[in-house]
Scaffold this motif. Structure first.
Motif, PDB file in Angstrom:
ATOM      1  N   THR A 163      40.883  -9.573  68.754  1.00 32.58           N
ATOM      2  CA  THR A 163      39.531 -10.125  68.793  1.00 32.58           C
ATOM      3  C   THR A 163      39.200 -10.698  67.419  1.00 32.58           C
ATOM      4  O   THR A 163      39.764 -10.287  66.398  1.00 32.58           O
ATOM      5  N   GLY A 206      42.327  -7.787  77.768  1.00 32.07           N
ATOM      6  CA  GLY A 206      42.548  -7.228  79.099  1.00 32.07           C
ATOM      7  C   GLY A 206      41.503  -7.654  80.097  1.00 32.07           C
ATOM      8  O   GLY A 206      41.789  -7.840  81.278  1.00 32.07           O
ATOM      9  N   ALA A 207      40.278  -7.826  79.622  1.00 28.94           N
ATOM     10  CA  ALA A 207      39.189  -8.198  80.514  1.00 28.94           C
ATOM     11  C   ALA A 207      39.342  -9.633  81.004  1.00 28.94           C
ATOM     12  O   ALA A 207      38.677 -10.057  81.937  1.00 28.94           O
ATOM     13  N   ARG A 216      30.424  -4.213  71.277  1.00 34.92           N
ATOM     14  CA  ARG A 216      31.844  -4.403  71.000  1.00 34.92           C
ATOM     15  C   ARG A 216      32.271  -5.742  71.600  1.00 34.92           C
ATOM     16  O   ARG A 216      31.569  -6.327  72.405  1.00 34.92           O
ATOM     17  N   THR A 269      38.089  -8.035  64.913  1.00 30.42           N
ATOM     18  CA  THR A 269      39.182  -7.255  64.331  1.00 30.42           C
ATOM     19  C   THR A 269      39.850  -8.065  63.229  1.00 30.42           C
ATOM     20  O   THR A 269      40.126  -7.559  62.134  1.00 30.42           O
ATOM     21  N   PRO A 305      37.804  -7.475  75.146  1.00 32.22           N
ATOM     22  CA  PRO A 305      39.213  -7.596  74.777  1.00 32.22           C
ATOM     23  C   PRO A 305      39.984  -8.512  75.717  1.00 32.22           C
ATOM     24  O   PRO A 305      39.455  -8.984  76.714  1.00 32.22           O
ATOM     25  N   SER A 331      42.435 -11.137  81.753  1.00 31.19           N
ATOM     26  CA  SER A 331      43.616 -11.339  82.594  1.00 31.19           C
ATOM     27  C   SER A 331      44.394 -12.591  82.213  1.00 31.19           C
ATOM     28  O   SER A 331      44.761 -13.378  83.072  1.00 31.19           O
TER      29      SER A 331
END
Lengths: 421, 478
Positions: free
Chosen positions: A138, A124-125, A119, A141, A122, A127
């Motif tokens: 992404t 969030g990873a 995968r 997507t 995203p 920051s």
């Protein structure tokens, strides 16, 4: 409870090639479990060409490449369950899966091939500071929205990360009439294939901004812009280099993570660098009868290599099912990575192997005119000149069978990069 | 028609009040400016049920917190909202802070908090092996807990609507006419008439009060930033770990959530823009650094997302709950910052008492009131036999949409069809957890968009992330 010789989790290029190889080796009852509606995995949305150059010797689109394997699977008696999600694999190789038609499926498999793919990392990873507007997604997507659903996910686009999907999407969105303002890359080099930088960015005059990252997103509802900035060699933002770029979409192509949730559930050991299972040259994990291949094992640059790796796993699984002698007599040593090499797959190799063993690896930085050196017990076995080595491209080196024959359980096998003087 | 009561703001306070009012024979409408409930502070806070030792004795904050903390487990049972009584620890890192925790203990006793204990370093380490070796002792409050704040708000709203409350989204109140017997509220979704108004508008409650001629209070908007960490590190601590409080708040906490993640934060920064929920590099760095002070092994490498929540800090430093001096048919429920979530059940009670006082009498009970909100299907928590049965009844429960959190299509459809159900991607996410896992909607996001479009019978490019102009897709490709 359904009984199978081999259960393959994932019906993408890896899963299909593994199942087909096992079938070719004479395994009788095989099932492929695929969570999407169709076989083919992520290739189904990769409508660009560039697939198959190594494996088929011709240039195919993703769906074409997948199609060839789907066709082959159809021509066998391999069972396929699509739209089927595997929920759990026990340490006894008992699989629990679910779908609309069958409800819960319980499968007892002699061997299991893990081929779940990977995968994308995203937002969030990362920051990234700022608002939570829509329009941050992404690259994969976005690719699905454009290529499968037929809708534009954005019109003025900044891409963060120069991984291959990001590069491909830069071209794709441009061809669809969007304005791709730039691709920003945190590192001083691109993580993608050279050919993609040329064909997807340079040919369309899309700037690739190296050592640059997105530090803030703006806009309350839809994204209105991002702040980019230069970073130093430690990845720290250089003050004063901040720049506002107006855009309605931020696409992220900042790395892929193997999807090993099920693998962890079984209790298989993972390699902290690849984030995939620790495997032997047969692609067997440290849990007997469980094999892994494709992007769930290590993120590949080319699908051709995924296919080849999956065939090793399929063959390995077939031997495990048919004749375990080779596994019982195996004696493993660990492969070790020296200067410049980030990891090696396989992490373990059987010194009783009668065949050559290929070691796949990636380097940690860009090297020019360097040598790839293979050593056994401190002796140089091979030293191969390379005009360019880059983290974006997977390399390999072969340990010849005659060298393996001389190895003992205390032997060392090491791959390293020797930089030019 | 004219409602008896209009509640402005569907945050946790407004929703809990709506639910309580639905147990009376009243025509009530719950007005929300956003596309969903819990879109302000109620979706972005520490998700803590505080024990109640922080607030100054005698304040509304202290009274309602202690009472709310006692009421919370039962209300969560009725509403099928996950609640866990995990206890909290205020950790002291110096001799001065050991004095502070003793003061907190004494204040807790005065506030009526039970089950508190000062524990030494040894006991602290037994309870929390990952706590910093620098920690010298702690105040243990066994009555504290954790709850999902937006789920509580969603469930309370659902229950209120099931019991007859009208819910109107995208209905921000822009102006008010007082027509003597009733107010005419001009909203973005049309006019709404109501005899009484409860102002539970969160960060906007001072602006709303002003529309009624009440300028008796002012709010300072305080932003707090957080990280959410992956479930794989969710059991790093079992209690909610606080540091000693300062003038700006209760400091950075490290806490498990009811969903199994680890939450760290918040910062406390006063800001001017009431809608600025942006995170900042500086704020996130502060969270990272200070969380590690309590629990050194916490790593933001495990972060799956970060967010900022806005708290409505009243200059009076206490909740403002009661009949407005400017208009006796307006009941303010304003300045509800922390411990607003913990207090919500008790605040709702107090708000209703104020309303009934304004009305002159307690209205008749709604005999048909059902306090129970049926538990939504949670496929991931079911046994194999329960799953079998469910899929047989409805095959949509056999299709997994969100892989990270194991959420089925059936659950997503349920969340859309529920009373005051989801209308956007974030609404589905808050109700079902689809997209809340480690891939953050990378795979399921587009499928959720499809399901929303299908169930709401809308073109796919009209589906939004969170209402307004937050559309996800533009036009069709060429």
């Amino acid at each position: 409870m359904l009984k199978y010789d081999l259960a393959v989790v994932g019906g993408g290029p890896a899963g299909m090639a593994a199942a087909l190889k096992a079938k070719e080796c004479g395994v009788k009852k095989i099932i492929i479990l695929e969570r999407a509606e169709t076989l083919g995995g992520i290739l189904e949305q990769c409508i660009h060409t560039g697939f198959g150059l190594h494996y088929f010797g011709e240039e195919l689109s993703g769906p074409e490449y997948a199609g060839r394997f789907i066709e082959q699977v159809r021509n066998t008696d391999i069972d396929v369950k699509t739209d089927t999600m595997v929920l759990d694999i026990s340490d006894k190789n008992l699989i629990t899966a679910v779908n609309k038609q069958d409800g819960l499926l319980h499968i007892d498999a002699t061997a299991v091939v893990l081929a779940m793919g990977c995968r994308e990392r995203p937002r969030g990873a990362l920051s990234i500071a700022g608002t939570r507007a829509s329009g941050i997604m992404t690259a994969g997507t976005a690719q699905k929205y454009v290529n499968i659903d037929g809708y534009m996910p954005g019109k003025k686009i900044v891409i963060l990360g120069s991984g291959d999907i990001g590069l491909i999407m830069a071209r794709r969105m441009t061809l669809e009439g969007a304005e791709v303002k730039m691709v920003c890359e945190l590192m001083p080099y691109s993580g993608g294939l050279t050919r993609n930088i040329v064909q997807c960015l340079n040919d369309f005059n899309i700037p690739l901004k190296l050592s640059t990252t997105v530090i803030e997103t703006h806009g309350k509802e839809r994204l209105e812009g991002v702040t980019i900035a230069k970073v130093d060699e430690h990845g720290q933002v250089i003050d004063g280099t901040q720049e506002y770029v107006a855009c309605d979409t931020l696409m992220l192509s900042v790395g892929l993570i193997p999807e090993n949730e099920l693998t962890k559930g079984i209790g298989v050991s993972l390699d902290p660098v690849t984030k995939g299972a620790v495997v032997t040259e047969m692609r067997e994990t440290d849990h007997p009868g469980v094999f892994a291949c494709g992007n769930v094992l290590q993120v590949h640059d080319l699908v051709d290599y995924v296919t080849m790796e999956a065939q090793m796993a399929g063959q390995g699984a077939a031997s495990y099912i048919q004749d375990r002698e080779v596994f019982e007599n195996a004696e493993y040593i660990s492969t070790s990575h020296g200067n410049g090499v980030r990891y090696i797959v396989p992490q373990k190799m059987n010194i009783r192997s009668k065949e050559d063993i290929k070691l796949y690896f990636r380097v940690g930085a860009v090297y020019k005119n360097a040598k790839v050196v293979l050593e056994a017990d401190g002796t140089i076995i091979s030293s191969k000149k390379k005009v360019k080595l880059a983290p974006g491209e997977m390399e390999n080196v072969t340990v010849p069978a005659d060298v393996i024959a001389k190895l003992t359980k205390d032997s060392t096998i090491c791959v390293r990069v020797e930089e030019s003087q | 028609m004219c409602y008896d009561v209009a509640i402005i703001g569907a945050g946790v306070t407004g929703a809990m009040t709506a639910r309580l009012l639905s147990s009376y024979k009243l025509k009530t409408v719950l007005l929300e400016k956003a596309n969903d409930v819990a879109m302000g502070a109620s979706k972005a806070n520490s998700a803590i049920v505080h024990a109640g030792f922080d607030a100054k004795t005698g304040t509304l904050k202290s009274k309602l917190n202690v009472e709310g903390c006692r009421m919370m487990p039962e209300i969560c049972r009725e509403l099928s909202v996950p609640y866990k009584n995990n206890g909290s620890l205020v950790v002291a890192f110096s001799d001065e802070e050991l004095v502070t925790i003793q003061e907190l203990y004494d204040r807790g006793v005065a506030n009526g908090v039970d089950r508190m204990e000062i524990i030494d370093q040894k006991k602290l380490r037994e309870l929390e092996p990952n706590i910093s070796p620098e920690a010298k002792g702690a105040l243990l409050a066994a009555s504290a807990g954790i709850v999902c704040p937006y789920e509580l708000t969603i469930a309370a709203t659902e229950n209120a609507v099931s019991n007859g409350v009208a819910f109107q989204r995208n209905a921000g109140v822009t102006s008010v006419d007082d027509l003597g017997d009733f107010f005419r509220l001009h909203t973005a979704a049309g006019d709404v008439d109501a005899k009484y108004v409860i102002n539970a508008a969160g960060c906007a409650s001072d602006d709303i009060a002003r529309l009624f001629g009440d300028d008796s209070f002012k709010l300072i908007i305080r932003s707090g930033e957080y990280y959410v960490l992956d479930r794989s590190v969710g059991n790093t601590v079992s209690h909610t770990i606080f540091q000693c409080p300062s003038a700006m708040g209760k400091g950075i906490l490290v806490t498990p959530t009811v969903d199994g993640n680890l939450l760290i934060g918040p910062t406390a920064t006063d800001i001017d823009d009431k809608e600025n929920t942006a995170t900042t590099a500086k704020g996130l760095e502060t969270v990272r650094r200070l969380a590690m002070k309590s629990v050194p092994c916490v790593s933001t490498r495990d972060a799956i997302t970060s967010f900022a929540g806005l708290r409505a800090h009243p200059t009076s430093d206490d909740f403002i709950i009661g009949i407005s001096d400017a208009n006796h048919r307006l009941i303010n429920a304003a300045g509800i910052e922390s411990p607003g979530l913990s207090s919500a059940p008790a605040s709702a009670k107090m708000i209703c008492e104020a309303l009934f006082e304004a009305m002159g009498a307690e209205p008749a009970k709604n005999e048909a009131f059902n306090p129970i909100r049926k538990e939504p299907v949670r496929f991931r928590h079911l046994s194999d036999s329960e799953r079998e049965k469910l899929i047989q009844e409805n095959p949509a429960y056999g299709r997994i949409i969100c892989r990270c959190e194991t959420i089925t299509e059936g659950e997503i459809i349920d969340s859309i069809k529920a009373p005051a159900g989801a209308r956007d991607v974030d609404g589905v996410k808050r109700r079902t957890r689809a997209g809340m896992g480690r891939c953050q909607g990378g795979f399921c996001g587009s499928k959720v968009v499809e399901i929303l479009a299908r169930e709401l019978d809308l073109p796919i490019n009209e589906i939004t992330k969170f209402g307004g102009g937050s559309n996800i897709l533009f036009d069709k490709t060429k």
